[in-house]
Design a protein around this motif. Structure first.
Motif: not given
Length: 144
Positions: A123-127
């Protein structure tokens, strides 16, 4: 004689549930350099006036730039040096903008002993919001 191996984790060390992360704030320079290296000069990444006409209303980073941070985790943290990417599925769920900090996370969800493969949720997450979701298979060096 001693040998200092750069390998962090051998196949035998990796267990289901192990995870690692890498975080990077995406900059204007990252996007320009990625365009040059990849050849992807889509104006949604490079031209603010064009990007304003899209559903994003501003420039966005290349999806594969953020996906590359998953590769960073594999190559430097878990399993680390010596592993080889076998496959990766990706679902792009939300855009990444200049100034966003992307956290790439991998978690082992299984192994295939006879092939020395480890299976990972990626996964890639932002905030805290998932912007990329996927799964990967990585071949990992073995002690034996």
């Amino acid at each position: 004689m001693t040998t200092d191996s750069p390998i962090l984790f051998y196949f035998e060390d990796i267990k289901e549930g192990m995870s690692a992360t890498y975080a990077k704030t995406v900059t204007e320079t990252d996007i320009i350099l990625f365009s040059g290296v990849s050849g992807d000069t889509n104006p949604v990444h490079l031209n603010q006036e064009f990007a304003e006409t899209t559903l994003f209303k501003t420039r966005i980073a290349h999806g594969m730039l953020s996906a590359g941070f998953i590769s960073t985790v594999f190559g430097t943290k878990l399993p680390g040096p010596g592993c080889i990417y076998v496959s990766q599925s990706l679902k792009f769920k939300a855009p990444v903008r200049i100034g966003d900090t992307v956290t790439a996370r991998v978690e082992c969800i299984g192994t295939v002993a006879d092939k020395k493969f480890c299976l990972f949720r990626t996964q890639c997450l932002v905030k805290g919001k998932v912007v990329i979701d996927g799964e990967a298979t990585v071949m990992v060096p073995s002690r034996g």
